[in-house]
Design a protein around this motif. Structure first.
Motif, PDB file in Angstrom:
ATOM      1  N   ALA A 295       3.668   3.020  -4.146  1.00 55.85           N
ATOM      2  CA  ALA A 295       3.600   4.175  -5.044  1.00 55.85           C
ATOM      3  C   ALA A 295       4.227   5.404  -4.401  1.00 55.85           C
ATOM      4  O   ALA A 295       4.972   6.154  -5.056  1.00 55.85           O
ATOM      5  N   GLU A 296       3.961   5.622  -3.119  1.00 57.31           N
ATOM      6  CA  GLU A 296       4.531   6.790  -2.445  1.00 57.31           C
ATOM      7  C   GLU A 296       6.042   6.653  -2.301  1.00 57.31           C
ATOM      8  O   GLU A 296       6.787   7.618  -2.477  1.00 57.31           O
ATOM      9  N   TYR A 297       6.507   5.427  -1.996  1.00 54.60           N
ATOM     10  CA  TYR A 297       7.949   5.221  -1.893  1.00 54.60           C
ATOM     11  C   TYR A 297       8.624   5.487  -3.237  1.00 54.60           C
ATOM     12  O   TYR A 297       9.670   6.141  -3.308  1.00 54.60           O
ATOM     13  N   LEU A 298       8.017   4.995  -4.316  1.00 54.17           N
ATOM     14  CA  LEU A 298       8.588   5.218  -5.640  1.00 54.17           C
ATOM     15  C   LEU A 298       8.658   6.711  -5.966  1.00 54.17           C
ATOM     16  O   LEU A 298       9.609   7.168  -6.609  1.00 54.17           O
ATOM     17  N   SER A 299       7.655   7.472  -5.544  1.00 56.40           N
ATOM     18  CA  SER A 299       7.699   8.907  -5.802  1.00 56.40           C
ATOM     19  C   SER A 299       8.904   9.536  -5.120  1.00 56.40           C
ATOM     20  O   SER A 299       9.551  10.435  -5.674  1.00 56.40           O
ATOM     21  N   HIS A 300       9.236   9.066  -3.924  1.00 59.32           N
ATOM     22  CA  HIS A 300      10.403   9.597  -3.201  1.00 59.32           C
ATOM     23  C   HIS A 300      11.708   9.185  -3.886  1.00 59.32           C
ATOM     24  O   HIS A 300      12.603  10.014  -4.068  1.00 59.32           O
TER      25      HIS A 300
ATOM     26  N   ALA B 218      14.913  11.694   3.139  1.00 57.87           N
ATOM     27  CA  ALA B 218      13.485  11.380   3.061  1.00 57.87           C
ATOM     28  C   ALA B 218      13.279   9.947   2.585  1.00 57.87           C
ATOM     29  O   ALA B 218      12.449   9.204   3.128  1.00 57.87           O
ATOM     30  N   ARG B 219      14.039   9.549   1.564  1.00 61.17           N
ATOM     31  CA  ARG B 219      13.902   8.181   1.060  1.00 61.17           C
ATOM     32  C   ARG B 219      14.327   7.155   2.108  1.00 61.17           C
ATOM     33  O   ARG B 219      13.661   6.134   2.307  1.00 61.17           O
ATOM     34  N   ALA B 220      15.430   7.416   2.810  1.00 62.36           N
ATOM     35  CA  ALA B 220      15.905   6.494   3.842  1.00 62.36           C
ATOM     36  C   ALA B 220      14.874   6.352   4.957  1.00 62.36           C
ATOM     37  O   ALA B 220      14.632   5.246   5.471  1.00 62.36           O
ATOM     38  N   GLU B 221      14.251   7.453   5.308  1.00 63.31           N
ATOM     39  CA  GLU B 221      13.222   7.426   6.359  1.00 63.31           C
ATOM     40  C   GLU B 221      12.042   6.568   5.930  1.00 63.31           C
ATOM     41  O   GLU B 221      11.524   5.759   6.716  1.00 63.31           O
ATOM     42  N   LYS B 222      11.619   6.710   4.669  1.00 65.13           N
ATOM     43  CA  LYS B 222      10.480   5.931   4.183  1.00 65.13           C
ATOM     44  C   LYS B 222      10.844   4.447   4.086  1.00 65.13           C
ATOM     45  O   LYS B 222      10.016   3.581   4.366  1.00 65.13           O
ATOM     46  N   ALA B 223      12.082   4.144   3.672  1.00 64.10           N
ATOM     47  CA  ALA B 223      12.507   2.746   3.578  1.00 64.10           C
ATOM     48  C   ALA B 223      12.518   2.094   4.952  1.00 64.10           C
ATOM     49  O   ALA B 223      12.098   0.940   5.111  1.00 64.10           O
ATOM     50  N   ASP B 224      12.984   2.823   5.958  1.00 65.08           N
ATOM     51  CA  ASP B 224      12.990   2.288   7.318  1.00 65.08           C
ATOM     52  C   ASP B 224      11.575   2.072   7.826  1.00 65.08           C
ATOM     53  O   ASP B 224      11.285   1.096   8.534  1.00 65.08           O
TER      54      ASP B 224
ATOM     55  N   GLU C  16       0.813  -1.216   0.000  1.00 61.95           N
ATOM     56  CA  GLU C  16       0.000   0.000   0.000  1.00 61.95           C
ATOM     57  C   GLU C  16       0.850   1.271   0.000  1.00 61.95           C
ATOM     58  O   GLU C  16       0.340   2.361  -0.279  1.00 61.95           O
ATOM     59  N   MET C  17       2.138   1.151   0.300  1.00 55.06           N
ATOM     60  CA  MET C  17       3.008   2.321   0.341  1.00 55.06           C
ATOM     61  C   MET C  17       3.968   2.376  -0.842  1.00 55.06           C
ATOM     62  O   MET C  17       4.799   3.282  -0.926  1.00 55.06           O
TER      63      MET C  17
END
Length: 269
Positions: A177-182, A234-240, A174-175
């Motif tokens: 698409a948002e991760y890919l945007s980052h 920002a990307r690292a935060e979302k990956a974690d 569910e996340m």
């Protein structure tokens, strides 16, 4: 190692197109367009991302065999664009391969080649565990240079001094698409950095939730500077936050090819 051989022959070639992905790709700054003689768009390439863990007393043997396999692949196989070998800077027994082929058929030619079979027979007993193999498509950049071979430097030797990050993370569905945007936004920003030679984004064909980034910097200082940017953080935060697994990371120098070969995504670099 039978599992490894089966994995090498089992990659899907399933298109994973979506309007939202196309829009996200459009938001990222595209790398300079490749020369007119380029055979195909990069999203048609067949990327093979591999991680190895080698027994400590056999590192030199693994490196020697892997360089031989890489050289044989890029120089003698028409459908092999690049075969990069990376050694982790923190754990020297961990390595990663990034291989680019025109299509799955070109990869099938590779795994039946004499240099691959020799590499496999020599290294199968010195692996700590089964290699992690992912078959991927290119999400970014669509137009860029993937050819590493520079004929006049074919015989160059010596380990490189670039800093390369080979990283795969599986994201909650569910996340995704948002991760890919980052990550696509970060790739676009990285393409503006003088010391970032390439920042590629790949998607696992068999598990679309696994996203790879393949980053190449002129040195470790350049890599460290990029990690301080807002897009990287920002990307690292979302990956974690959203990561649920994946292949993990190998980050270190290029064992092969040498610096004199092409690592840039820009034909004019």
């Amino acid at each position: 190692m039978r599992t490894f051989i089966r994995a090498l022959h089992s990659g899907f070639n399933r298109p994973l197109s979506s309007l939202s992905l196309m829009r996200m790709q459009g938001q990222a700054q595209m790398a300079p367009k490749a020369s007119e003689d380029m055979k195909l768009l990069n999203n048609e390439l067949y990327m093979v991302m591999v991680k190895h863990h080698i027994k400590e007393h056999h590192l030199d043997k693994f490196i020697e065999c892997s360089i031989s396999d890489g050289l044989g692949s890029v120089v003698t196989e028409e459908g092999c664009r690049r075969f990069d070998v990376i050694q982790d800077s923190s754990e020297s027994s961990k390595f990663a391969f990034t291989e680019a082929y025109d299509n799955k058929e070109a990869f099938d030619v590779h795994v039946n080649s004499p240099h691959f079979l020799k590499w496999y027979q020599t290294t199968r007993s010195i692996q700590v565990e089964e290699p992690v193999v992912s078959f991927c498509r290119v999400l970014y950049p669509v137009h860029a240079n993937f050819d590493s071979f520079v004929p006049e430097y074919e015989l160059d030797a010596g380990f490189g001094s670039l800093h390369i990050r080979h990283s795969g993370v599986e994201i909650e569905s569910e996340m995704l698409a948002e991760y890919l945007s980052h990550v696509l936004a970060e790739a676009g920003e990285a393409s503006k950095e003088t010391d970032c030679l390439r920042f590629d984004v790949y998607q696992n064909l068999e598990n679309p939730n696994e996203i790879y980034t393949y980053e190449i910097y002129t040195d470790t200082s350049a890599y460290d500077r990029h990690q301080e940017t807002s897009s990287a953080q920002a990307r690292a935060e979302k990956a974690d936050k959203w990561g649920v697994g994946g292949a993990g990371e190998v980050s270190g120098r290029n064992i092969w090819p040498p610096n004199s070969w092409n690592f840039s995504s820009d034909y004019t670099h």
